[in-house]
Design an enzyme around this catalytic site. Structure first.
Site, PDB file in Angstrom:
ATOM      1  N   HIS A 172      -0.028   0.143 -10.164  1.00 43.03           N
ATOM      2  CA  HIS A 172      -0.132   0.173 -11.609  1.00 43.03           C
ATOM      3  C   HIS A 172       0.070  -1.178 -12.249  1.00 43.03           C
ATOM      4  O   HIS A 172      -0.361  -1.420 -13.400  1.00 43.03           O
ATOM      5  CB  HIS A 172       0.830   1.205 -12.283  1.00 43.03           C
ATOM      6  CG  HIS A 172       0.273   2.831 -11.854  1.00 43.03           C
ATOM      7  ND1 HIS A 172       0.901   3.246 -10.687  1.00 43.03           N
ATOM      8  CD2 HIS A 172      -0.218   3.519 -12.335  1.00 43.03           C
ATOM      9  CE1 HIS A 172       0.304   4.444 -10.495  1.00 43.03           C
ATOM     10  NE2 HIS A 172      -0.417   4.935 -11.694  1.00 43.03           N
TER      11      HIS A 172
ATOM     12  N   ASP B 223      -8.786   5.540  -6.970  1.00 38.23           N
ATOM     13  CA  ASP B 223      -7.801   5.976  -8.012  1.00 38.23           C
ATOM     14  C   ASP B 223      -8.180   5.182  -9.489  1.00 38.23           C
ATOM     15  O   ASP B 223      -9.174   4.423  -9.649  1.00 38.23           O
ATOM     16  CB  ASP B 223      -6.545   5.026  -7.412  1.00 38.23           C
ATOM     17  CG  ASP B 223      -5.282   5.337  -8.129  1.00 38.23           C
ATOM     18  OD1 ASP B 223      -5.273   6.442  -8.932  1.00 38.23           O
ATOM     19  OD2 ASP B 223      -4.279   5.206  -7.353  1.00 38.23           O
TER      20      ASP B 223
END
Length: 964
Positions: free
Chosen positions: A240, A312
Site C-alpha cells: 500500500h 489488487d
C-alpha cells in the site's frame, strides 16, 4: 438505425440467456478439478461469444475495469458512480464504506438498475473485501474470526461453513463476489500487511483452509478469490506504501507459496487476485500484477488457471508511484489480467478507462487479448446467474444477516480459535470471586474503545470491581508507572498488547512491569500472536488474532478471550511458530475437572452431542449405555469391574474415532475423562502386584520371623514404616510371652471416620510372625501383605466408620498378639466395635484349595459374614468359592469372646473338610515358599475385604439391605 439493430441483437441474446435451462447457469461445475471456467453449454457459450462480438470498444473496455464507488451524503451511490457505470460502461464495482444490511441491499440495487439502463444491460459484479464476514462492510452482519484465528481451530468444516454463511449474507445484501480467502503463507513474522489475515505459516494448513473456503463460497453462489498471487507472505514492506520484493529462489516459491493457489485452482476457484510484489525468481523487474511471466507464464500456462485474474487495488503506492493508473492498467491487461481494480480518485479511474480504450483502438492491446477477457467475464456472469435476478429484497437482507445461528457459529469458532499459549496455573480466573480486576492496554490507531470494550466484557464475567487504563500505542515511562500504581490496588490484571508488525517497546515494558507487582497477570495479544516473545515471563497469555494492520474490529474474538480467561475452554493451536518460545501447533488447555463418577462423563457426552461432536446419535448412545453399566458397578463399589468396564469404554472410543464418528476434540476429552476415572478407582482397587512386593520383602529379604526374634522386630519396623509413608499415625504395643523371657509387638494404624462423632470401629487384622524354619510366605506373609495393601487403598477412601489396621506378632505363642490387643481395648471401644476381618493364609497356591473359608468361631453367620457374602455377590464371584466355616482358634477368637463379630479368612487347606481343622506338613515348613503364593487368590480376597469393610452393617437390622 445501427444503434437500434445493435440493441435488438442484445435483446435477443438476453432472451436466449434467460430461456436457457437453469442447469447451464449453475456454478456446480466450478469445483470439478481441471475444468476451465467456461459455460458448460455450447449454445450458451456461442451466445456469450455473440454478445462480445456485438459490443462496442467502450463496452468491452468497461467490462475490464472495476472502479470503486463514490457516495453521497446518504451513503448511497452518487452521480460520479452513475457516470462510471453508464458512460464508461463499468462491468464491475468494488464497494467500500459501512452501511447496514438494508441500506447495502438498496445500494446494490441502485447500481444494478443503472447497469440495466445501459445499451447492453449487462449486470454488474458487485464486490467487496469481506475477509472476516459481511460485517467487514455491513454493520449488522456477522463478524467471524480472522483467517489466522480460523486456522487456529484446525476445523476445515467450520472454515467452509463460515464461507457458506458469509456467501448467504453477501447475496442477501446484493454482493456476488468476495475477495477472500488469503492464500498467502505468512512466513515473515514482521510482515506489515498480511499477518493475521493469513491462515498461517504452514503451507499444508493454508492450502487446506483455502480450499475449504473457496468451496464454501462458490457452492453457495458467490465467487471466491484466493489472493495475493503468487504470495505476499514473506514481504517486509506494505505494498500500500512501497513496492515490495521477495528474493527467495524458485524452489521456495514452488514448495512454500504456490501450493495454496494450486490447491484452489484444482478446487475450481473462479478468480485469483494479483499482488503488487516483485517475485525475483520469476520476474526481477516487474511486480506480479504487471508481469506477463507471472500472470500468463506462471499462472495460466504452468498452473493451468483459466478463471478471472483481478488485480489488487491499483491506487496502492506500489503501482501508483511507479507507473500511474493509465500505464499500469494497460500493462496488467497485456500481462494477462482480466479486470483492473481502479480504486483511486475519480480522475484516476477515468484515466484507467481512457488509457485502456486508447491502447485497444491503437492496437497496443490486441482485440484477441481483450476479447479473451471479455468472454471470460461474461461467461462467469452467466454461470453465476447474474442475468436471472440482479436485484435483492432489502427487507429480507436484515433478517438474513441477523440470523442467530450465524452468530452462534461465529462465537463457537472464536472460542475454538483462542490459543492459550502459556498458563502458569494462573487461569482461569474465578468468575464468582469478588476480587477486583484492572484491564490495561494501548490505544490502537488512536482509538481507546478496544480496551474499553474488553473491560466491559470482563465486568460481565466477574462479581468484582473492574477498572481500566488505556495507554498510548507505545507507553511512556510515566504511563507505565501509572499503570503499575493502579495495578497495586487490584487483585488481578488483564493486559492487552497489539502489533501489526513489531511490538512497540513500551508495550512489552508495560507487561513486564505489571508482572513485577506479583499480582496474577494474563496478557492478550490482540493482533499478531508473536507479541509474547517480547515478554515471555508473563503468567498467562492468550493469542486472539483479532485485529489486523488497519485496526478493523472483530469483537467476537476478544470477547472469546475474556470467556477463556474466566473458564471457557480454549480450542486453538498456533498456526505459526513463535521463534525461540513456542512451536507451530502449540496450544494449552484447561484440564476438565476430574470426574467423580461415570455420570459426570455421561454429562460430557450429552454436552458434546449437543455441540455436534458426533456424526450421528449412534455413537453417543452406545457410550452412554456403557457408562450406565459402569454407574451400576460404582454403586456396588466393585472397583475392579469399574476399571475393567472403563477400559472397555476407552476401547469403544478408539473404535468410534477410527470410524470417524466423533471429532478429535471429543475423543481426546472423553479419553482423558476415562483415564481420570480409572485412576480414581485404581486408587481404591486392590493391587496384588504391590501386595506381592510386600510378601517378597517379608519372606525373602527378611526371612523367617520367629516370635521375639530380631527378624520379627525388623518386620514390625518395616510394616510401621510403610504405614507412616501413607501418612497414618501409627503406634506399637509391646507385650511379653514365654514367661516374660521374650517380647513381641503389635503395629496399629487408624483411619479416622469422616464427619462422624463416636463412630463404629471395624478391625482389619493379620499376624506377621512365622515359625522357625519357615519363610512364612503362604502363612503369615500373604495375610500381612494383603493388609498393607488394604491400608494403602483405604487411605483416601471416604469412610463412615473408624478402620483400625492391626498387625499382630507372636501368633504361635498362644495367639498372644491378638489376645493382648483385645485386652487393652476400653469399654467404650468395645461398645463401638462392629467387626473384625482377620486374614491368614489368603494366598496359598494349592490345587485343592479352591474354596475361601470365612471362618467364625461357632460357624454361624454374623455381620462380617453378611458383608462379605454381599460383596461376593456384587463382585460376581462363583457361589462355590465362598464357604461359611467353623474354626475355633486363631486371632479372631478373642474378638468373638469380647462380643465383637469376627471371622478369619483362609483358603481351604489341602485335605481339610468343612468343620475340621488340620494343617498339612508344608505349612510352617521350608516348603512354605513364595512360589506357592497365588497373586490371583490374594487379589480375590483383597477385593472382597475392600468391598466388605466399606459396607459392613453397623447394626444387625441392616443386614437385609446390605445383602440385597
Amino acid at each position: 438505425m445501427k444503434k437500434l439493430v445493435q440493441l435488438l441483437s442484445y435483446m435477443l441474446v438476453f432472451v436466449l440467456l434467460l430461456t436457457t435451462p437453469v442447469s447451464a447457469l449453475t456454478p456446480s461445475s466450478l469445483t470439478q478439478q481441471g475444468k476451465k471456467p467456461v459455460v458448460q453449454d455450447n449454445a450458451k457459450q456461442q451466445m456469450v461469444q455473440q454478445m462480445a462480438a456485438q459490443m462496442t470498444p467502450e463496452e468491452k473496455i468497461g467490462q475490464l475495469v472495476m472502479p470503486s464507488t463514490h457516495d453521497n451524503e446518504q451513503s448511497m451511490p452518487n452521480e460520479d458512480t452513475k457516470e462510471l457505470i453508464q458512460e464508461y460502461k463499468a462491468g464491475s464495482v468494488i464497494i467500500y464504506g459501512n452501511r447496514d444490511a438494508e441500506t447495502t441491499a438498496e445500494y446494490n440495487n441502485q447500481l444494478q438498475e443503472w447497469a440495466s439502463e445501459t445499451n447492453t444491460g449487462i449486470p454488474l459484479f458487485s464486490t467487496a473485501d469481506l475477509e472476516y464476514g459481511v460485517n467487514q462492510h455491513v454493520t449488522d452482519a456477522t463478524a467471524f474470526p480472522r483467517q489466522m484465528g480460523i486456522a487456529a481451530t484446525r476445523d476445515l468444516e467450520a472454515a467452509k461453513e463460515m464461507a457458506s454463511v458469509t456467501a448467504e449474507e453477501m447475496k442477501a445484501a446484493g454482493f456476488n463476489w468476495n475477495y477472500s480467502p488469503l492464500a498467502d503463507v505468512n512466513t515473515n513474522p514482521n510482515n506489515p500487511v498480511i499477518g493475521v489475515r493469513s491462515f498461517g505459516e504452514n503451507t499444508d494448513l493454508v492450502s487446506d483452509m483455502t480450499v475449504a473456503q473457496v468451496e464454501g463460497y462458490q457452492e453457495n453462489g458467490v465467487l471466491s478469490t484466493p489472493k495475493h498471487f503468487p504470495g505476499h507472505g514473506d514481504t517486509s514492506q506494505d505494498s500500500h506504501h512501497n513496492l515490495p520484493a521477495v528474493t527467495y529462489d524458485r524452489e521456495t516459491l514452488e514448495e512454500v507459496h504456490l501450493p495454496p493457489f494450486q490447491a484452489a485452482i484444482d478446487a475450481g476457484a473462479e478468480s485469483i487476485m494479483t499482488s503488487h510484489v516483485i517475485i525475483e525468481a520469476i520476474d526481477p523487474d516487474l511486480p506480479a500484477t504487471l508481469s506477463k511471466d507471472v500472470l500468463t507464464g506462471l499462472l495460466r500456462e504452468d498452473m493451468g488457471f483459466d478463471g478471472l485474474i483481478v488485480t489488487d487495488a491499483m491506487s496502492m503506492q506500489a503501482i501508483k508511484d511507479n507507473w500511474g493508473a493509465g500505464e499500469a492498467a494497460v500493462m496488467t491487461i497485456q500481462a494477462g489480467a482480466d479486470i483492473v481494480m481502479a480504486t483511486g480518485s475519480l480522475d484516476e479511474q477515468k484515466e484507467t478507462f481512457e488509457a485502456l480504450l486508447s491502447a485497444y483502438e491503437s492496437g497496443e492491446l490486441s482485440q484477441e487479448r481483450v476479447d479473451e477477457s471479455v468472454e471470460r467475464i461474461l461467461a462467469t456472469k452467466v454461470r453465476y446467474g447474474l442475468f436471472d435476478n440482479r436485484y435483492v429484497d432489502p427487507g429480507e437482507a436484515t433478517d438474513v444477516v441477523n440470523s442467530e445461528s450465524h452468530k452462534e457459529l461465529a462465537e463457537s469458532m472464536a472460542q475454538d480459535s483462542m490459543t492459550l499459549v502459556k498458563n502458569d496455573d494462573t487461569l482461569p480466573f474465578d468468575s464468582e470471586s469478588d476480587e477486583s480486576t484492572l484491564v490495561v492496554g494501548p490505544e490502537i490507531y488512536n482509538q481507546s474503545h478496544y480496551i474499553e470494550d474488553i473491560a466491559d466484557a470482563v465486568q460481565g464475567k466477574t462479581n468484582g470491581e473492574v477498572d481500566h487504563y488505556v495507554t498510548s500505542e507505545d507507553p511512556s515511562d510515566s504511563e507505565i508507572d501509572e499503570a503499575v500504581q493502579q495495578a497495586e490496588q487490584a487483585d488481578r490484571i488483564i493486559v492487552s498488547t497489539f502489533s501489526a508488525s513489531e511490538l512497540p517497546a513500551g508495550q512489552s515494558q508495560l507487561v513486564k512491569a505489571l508482572g513485577e507487582t506479583e499480582k496474577p497477570v494474563a496478557s492478550i495479544s490482540l493482533g499478531l500472536p508473536y507479541d509474547i516473545k517480547e515478554y515471555p515471563e508473563v503468567d498467562a497469555h492468550i493469542a486472539t488474532y483479532a485485529i489486523e494492520r488497519w485496526g478493523s474490529a472483530v469483537p467476537v474474538s476478544w470477547e472469546a478471550a475474556v470467556d477463556v480467561i474466566y473458564g471457557a475452554s480454549p480450542g486453538g493451536k498456533l498456526p505459526v511458530t513463535i521463534e525461540g518460545h513456542y512451536e507451530f501447533g502449540h496450544g494449552e488447555n484447561y484440564e476438565a475437572a476430574a470426574p467423580e463418577s461415570a455420570g459426570d462423563i455421561k454429562a460430557f457426552v450429552d454436552q458434546l452431542e449437543e455441540e455436534g461432536a458426533f456424526e450421528s446419535d449412534v455413537a453417543p448412545r452406545a457410550l452412554k449405555r456403557h457408562l450406565d453399566a459402569v454407574s451400576h458397578y460404582e454403586e456396588q463399589k466393585a472397583d475392579e469391574k469399574v476399571i475393567k468396564h472403563m477400559q472397555s469404554f476407552k476401547d469403544l472410543l478408539d473404535h468410534q474415532q477410527t470410524q470417524e464418528l466423533m471429532t478429535e476434540e471429543a475423543y481426546n476429552l472423553l479419553q482423558s475423562q476415562a483415564d481420570a476415572l480409572i485412576e480414581k478407582w485404581e486408587a481404591f482397587a486392590f493391587d496384588s502386584e504391590r501386595a506381592m512386593a510386600d510378601v517378597e520383602h517379608l519372606s525373602e529379604e527378611i526371612g523367617p520371623r520367629a516370635p521375639g526374634s530380631e527378624a520379627e522386630k525388623e518386620a514390625s519396623e518395616y510394616i510401621k514404616g510403610e504405614l507412616e509413608k501413607l501418612g497414618y499415625s501409627t503406634s506399637t504395643q509391646t507385650f511379653e510371652f514365654n514367661g516374660g523371657e521374650q517380647q513381641s509387638q503389635n503395629v496399629v494404624a487408624i483411619k479416622e471416620a469422616e464427619g462422624i462423632e463416636n463412630p463404629e470401629i471395624v478391625y482389619a487384622t493379620a499376624h506377621y510372625d512365622s515359625v522357625p524354619g519357615s519363610p512364612g510366605a503362604n502363612d503369615n506373609g500373604s495375610g500381612t501383605a494383603s493388609l498393607l495393601e488394604l491400608a494403602k487403598i483405604m487411605k483416601d477412601k471416604p469412610a463412615n466408620k473408624e478402620i483400625r489396621f492391626v498387625f499382630f506378632g507372636a501368633e504361635e505363642a498362644g495367639l498372644l498378639g491378638s489376645q493382648h490387643y483385645v485386652s487393652q481395648l476400653s469399654d467404650d471401644e468395645i461398645n463401638r466395635s462392629a467387626a473384625n476381618f482377620n486374614m491368614d493364609m489368603v494366598g496359598t497356591d494349592w490345587d485343592p484349595a479352591s474354596q475361601l473359608h470365612v471362618s467364625t468361631v461357632d460357624g454361624e453367620s454374623n455381620a462380617v459374614w453378611e458383608s462379605v457374602d454381599a460383596a461376593s455377590d456384587r463382585l460376581g464371584l462363583e457361589d462355590d468359592r465362598l464357604t461359611l466355616h467353623q474354626l475355633g482358634r486363631s486371632d479372631h477368637v478373642f474378638f468373638h469372646e469380647a462380643g465383637i463379630d469376627a471371622a478369619l479368612f483362609i483358603w481351604m487347606e489341602p485335605g481339610t473338610e468343612p468343620g475340621q481343622a488340620g494343617i498339612e506338613p508344608w505349612y510352617h515348613s521350608a516348603g512354605d515358599t513364595i512360589d506357592r503364593v497365588d497373586p490371583e487368590k490374594i487379589q480375590m480376597v483383597g477385593e472382597l475385604i475392600n468391598s466388605a469393610i466399606s459396607d459392613v452393617p453397623i447394626e444387625q437390622e441392616q443386614d437385609t439391605d446390605i445383602a440385597s
